[in-house]
Design a protein around this motif. Structure first.
Motif, PDB file in Angstrom:
ATOM      1  N   THR A 123       0.846  -1.185   0.000  1.00 42.28           N
ATOM      2  CA  THR A 123       0.000   0.000   0.000  1.00 42.28           C
ATOM      3  C   THR A 123       0.885   1.241   0.000  1.00 42.28           C
ATOM      4  N   ALA A 124       0.323   2.392  -0.291  1.00 43.44           N
ATOM      5  CA  ALA A 124       1.094   3.635  -0.356  1.00 43.44           C
ATOM      6  C   ALA A 124       1.595   4.044   1.028  1.00 43.44           C
ATOM      7  N   ALA A 125       2.782   4.646   1.064  1.00 45.18           N
ATOM      8  CA  ALA A 125       3.308   5.199   2.317  1.00 45.18           C
ATOM      9  C   ALA A 125       2.369   6.291   2.814  1.00 45.18           C
ATOM     10  N   PHE A 126       2.252   6.429   4.149  1.00 45.91           N
ATOM     11  CA  PHE A 126       1.282   7.375   4.687  1.00 45.91           C
ATOM     12  C   PHE A 126       1.729   7.900   6.046  1.00 45.91           C
ATOM     13  N   PHE A 127       1.124   9.020   6.442  1.00 40.41           N
ATOM     14  CA  PHE A 127       1.334   9.611   7.765  1.00 40.41           C
ATOM     15  C   PHE A 127      -0.018  10.059   8.318  1.00 40.41           C
ATOM     16  N   LYS A 128      -0.188   9.919   9.622  1.00 40.09           N
ATOM     17  CA  LYS A 128      -1.341  10.479  10.323  1.00 40.09           C
ATOM     18  C   LYS A 128      -1.021  11.942  10.623  1.00 40.09           C
ATOM     19  N   VAL A 129      -1.960  12.829  10.291  1.00 39.47           N
ATOM     20  CA  VAL A 129      -1.688  14.268  10.378  1.00 39.47           C
ATOM     21  C   VAL A 129      -2.837  14.981  11.087  1.00 39.47           C
ATOM     22  N   SER A 130      -2.488  15.769  12.113  1.00 35.47           N
ATOM     23  CA  SER A 130      -3.479  16.564  12.846  1.00 35.47           C
ATOM     24  C   SER A 130      -3.230  18.061  12.744  1.00 35.47           C
ATOM     25  N   GLU A 133       2.068  21.500  11.239  1.00 38.71           N
ATOM     26  CA  GLU A 133       3.457  21.048  11.418  1.00 38.71           C
ATOM     27  C   GLU A 133       3.598  19.579  10.999  1.00 38.71           C
ATOM     28  N   GLU A 134       2.641  18.748  11.405  1.00 39.95           N
ATOM     29  CA  GLU A 134       2.676  17.340  11.008  1.00 39.95           C
ATOM     30  C   GLU A 134       2.473  17.188   9.505  1.00 39.95           C
ATOM     31  N   LEU A 135       1.683  18.068   8.938  1.00 43.15           N
ATOM     32  CA  LEU A 135       1.477  18.063   7.493  1.00 43.15           C
ATOM     33  C   LEU A 135       2.792  18.312   6.759  1.00 43.15           C
ATOM     34  N   GLN A 136       3.520  19.321   7.199  1.00 39.11           N
ATOM     35  CA  GLN A 136       4.804  19.637   6.563  1.00 39.11           C
ATOM     36  C   GLN A 136       5.799  18.482   6.720  1.00 39.11           C
ATOM     37  N   HIS A 137       5.799  17.853   7.884  1.00 38.29           N
ATOM     38  CA  HIS A 137       6.688  16.714   8.125  1.00 38.29           C
ATOM     39  C   HIS A 137       6.358  15.566   7.168  1.00 38.29           C
ATOM     40  N   ALA A 138       5.067  15.302   6.972  1.00 39.67           N
ATOM     41  CA  ALA A 138       4.642  14.223   6.084  1.00 39.67           C
ATOM     42  C   ALA A 138       5.084  14.490   4.651  1.00 39.67           C
ATOM     43  N   VAL A 139       4.876  15.716   4.194  1.00 41.44           N
ATOM     44  CA  VAL A 139       5.218  16.061   2.817  1.00 41.44           C
ATOM     45  C   VAL A 139       6.729  15.996   2.601  1.00 41.44           C
ATOM     46  N   GLN A 140       7.490  16.433   3.606  1.00 38.39           N
ATOM     47  CA  GLN A 140       8.949  16.359   3.493  1.00 38.39           C
ATOM     48  C   GLN A 140       9.430  14.920   3.343  1.00 38.39           C
ATOM     49  N   ASN A 141       8.752  13.997   4.000  1.00 39.04           N
ATOM     50  CA  ASN A 141       9.146  12.596   3.937  1.00 39.04           C
ATOM     51  C   ASN A 141       8.643  11.893   2.680  1.00 39.04           C
ATOM     52  N   ILE A 147      -1.667  12.760  -1.486  1.00 36.88           N
ATOM     53  CA  ILE A 147      -3.122  12.761  -1.359  1.00 36.88           C
ATOM     54  C   ILE A 147      -3.463  12.977   0.106  1.00 36.88           C
ATOM     55  N   ILE A 148      -4.334  13.929   0.360  1.00 31.96           N
ATOM     56  CA  ILE A 148      -4.828  14.175   1.713  1.00 31.96           C
ATOM     57  C   ILE A 148      -6.225  13.561   1.797  1.00 31.96           C
ATOM     58  N   CYS A 184      -6.341  13.494   9.781  1.00 30.74           N
ATOM     59  CA  CYS A 184      -6.543  12.905   8.460  1.00 30.74           C
ATOM     60  C   CYS A 184      -5.289  12.101   8.143  1.00 30.74           C
ATOM     61  N   ILE A 185      -5.181  11.565   6.949  1.00 40.67           N
ATOM     62  CA  ILE A 185      -3.922  10.940   6.548  1.00 40.67           C
ATOM     63  C   ILE A 185      -3.400  11.627   5.292  1.00 40.67           C
ATOM     64  N   VAL A 186      -2.090  11.675   5.201  1.00 37.29           N
ATOM     65  CA  VAL A 186      -1.413  12.158   4.007  1.00 37.29           C
ATOM     66  C   VAL A 186      -0.621  10.985   3.468  1.00 37.29           C
ATOM     67  N   GLU A 187      -0.868  10.638   2.214  1.00 38.73           N
ATOM     68  CA  GLU A 187      -0.196   9.463   1.665  1.00 38.73           C
ATOM     69  C   GLU A 187       0.446   9.753   0.320  1.00 38.73           C
ATOM     70  N   GLU A 188       1.364   8.901  -0.012  1.00 42.16           N
ATOM     71  CA  GLU A 188       2.068   8.952  -1.287  1.00 42.16           C
ATOM     72  C   GLU A 188       1.073   8.861  -2.439  1.00 42.16           C
ATOM     73  N   PHE A 189       1.252   9.700  -3.441  1.00 42.84           N
ATOM     74  CA  PHE A 189       0.422   9.621  -4.641  1.00 42.84           C
ATOM     75  C   PHE A 189       1.077   8.638  -5.604  1.00 42.84           C
ATOM     76  N   LEU A 190       0.427   7.504  -5.791  1.00 41.13           N
ATOM     77  CA  LEU A 190       0.974   6.473  -6.671  1.00 41.13           C
ATOM     78  C   LEU A 190       0.555   6.748  -8.104  1.00 41.13           C
ATOM     79  N   GLU A 191       1.525   6.941  -8.966  1.00 41.51           N
ATOM     80  CA  GLU A 191       1.241   7.138 -10.386  1.00 41.51           C
ATOM     81  C   GLU A 191       1.010   5.772 -11.009  1.00 41.51           C
ATOM     82  N   GLY A 192      -0.198   5.531 -11.470  1.00 43.34           N
ATOM     83  CA  GLY A 192      -0.513   4.236 -12.053  1.00 43.34           C
ATOM     84  C   GLY A 192      -1.950   4.192 -12.515  1.00 43.34           C
TER      85      GLY A 192
END
Length: 397
Positions: A123-130, A133-141, A147-148, A184-192
């Motif tokens: 499954t796509a990599a993801f982060f839990k975001v509240s 600051e957590e949003l920026q951390h997720a995007v950096q990783n 996708i939010i 919410c969750i922020v996850e990797e956008f899988l191109e496919g």
């Protein structure tokens, strides 16, 4: 399907069009039907034997109805809203079907992703975001695009594809304004290539994994407008899809239920986007029925009532190509005139009538009807579908 002295009773969660096929099947088999919901002009209400006022998202309210009505089964089609209540009733009343724990996990995208990841499901990599600051951390990783997603909504609601910093914060706040959760969750956008699968698990055995193609249009995000079977793929991808779906079903603890799965193919491999323990929406039960030559709703109904679905599944025939598509409007208005053609090998269902308000299509709730066709091949299905679309006449004021 009868008890020794009285009819079997099924409690159907919600009176919307997603449950119409199920309730009609129950009536055809002399099953007593009880519908829960908050009232309104819904198509299942005139068909049900009993209508009970209860919030389908409230497990205790639904359980109270189930106890009072002494039901033999509880079920929902095409929606996650009442799934936890189904599981609650099954657990407390010792009925056959999804458990409450499995319903909770499959109705929450964060809990679901945790289970998938912990059990090695692709499954796509993801982060839990509240927070921002957590949003920026997720995007950096993860890196753009991302996708939010709201974790507790379904369909295309509460999902935003973000490709750069410019719309990141506004998209995050838009999603958070829709969810009932504090995250919410922020996850990797899988191109496919996105596709789906319908499956069924009975007595901890997956009876089938049936991939299907998804037709989408782009609104705020990709919105499904149709599905088709068979979905052509090479043998390697088909085997991988089956393996990933079976592993995901096991990871979530789904049992004695239909399963709806969203997937994406990337580099020849299947990734699970999400899955839930109920049949898919937008004509997918009808497509499964047409493809196998069975009544899929009957399999679902029998299982919920404690019967084996195998007598139905074992009558399946050689697969048949089948295609469904939403009937939609590109503008808002009030229906002034409707004409529906009769076309061989096509079922056409309109949700509107003269005087109905119609919205320009942005999601499945805006659909004004649906068409389902079957033929010897998908190309033949498409020809029939085009004839259907050409001959439906709907004038708006």
């Amino acid at each position: 399907m009868k008890g020794e002295t009285e009819k079997m009773k099924i409690l159907v969660q919600g009176a919307g069009r997603g449950n119409l096929g199920l309730i009609k099947t129950a009536i055809a088999h002399d099953v007593f039907t009880i519908v829960t919901g908050m009232g309104g002009d819904y198509p299942c209400i005139p068909l049900a034997d009993v209508n009970c006022y209860a919030d389908i998202s409230d497990p205790e309210a639904v359980l109270k109805v189930a106890k009072e009505q002494k039901v033999d089964g509880v079920i929902i089609c095409c929606s996650d809203t009442g799934l936890r209540a189904v599981g609650r009733c099954n657990d407390v009343l010792h009925l056959t079907g999804i458990s409450e724990e499995a319903a909770i996990v499959s109705s929450n995208k964060f809990l679901m992703k945790e289970k998938l990841q912990a059990n090695g499901v692709r499954t796509a990599a993801f982060f839990k975001v509240s927070t921002e600051e957590e949003l920026q951390h997720a995007v950096q990783n993860i890196g753009f695009p991302v996708i939010i997603k709201a974790t507790d909504l379904q369909g295309s609601r509460g999902i935003a594809i973000v490709r750069d910093e410019e719309t990141l914060l506004s998209s995050f706040h838009d999603v958070m304004s829709l969810t009932r959760q504090s995250y919410c969750i922020v996850e990797e956008f899988l191109e496919g290539k996105e596709y789906g699968a319908q499956s069924f698990v009975y007595d901890n055995e997956v009876l089938f994994v049936l991939p299907h193609g998804d037709e989408t249009i782009m609104c705020k995000t990709a919105v499904p407008i149709g599905h088709y079977m068979p979905y052509e793929m090479d043998a390697s991808l088909y085997e991988d899809t089956c393996n990933q779906v079976k592993s995901a079903i096991k990871a979530l603890g789904l049992n004695n239920c239909a399963v709806n799965v969203d997937l994406i193919e990337k580099d020849g491999k299947a990734y699970i986007i999400e899955l839930t323990g109920r049949v898919g929406a937008n004509c997918l039960p009808e497509l499964v029925s047409n493809y196998f030559g069975i009544n899929y709703y009957e399999m679902i109904l029998r299982t919920a009532l404690g019967y084996s679905p195998m007598p139905i599944f074992e009558t399946r025939r050689e697969p048949c190509a089948t295609l469904a598509r939403m009937i939609r409007s590109d503008r808002t208005g009030v229906v002034d005139f409707i004409s529906v053609p009769e076309i061989e090998n096509a079922e056409i269902h309109l949700f509107v009538h003269q005087g109905s308000e119609v919205r320009a299509f942005t999601n499945s709730n805006d659909a004004i009807g649906e068409a389902i066709v079957s033929a010897s091949s998908l190309s033949s299905c498409e020809k029939i579908m085009q004839e259907v679309i050409r001959n439906i006449k709907i004038d708006l004021l």
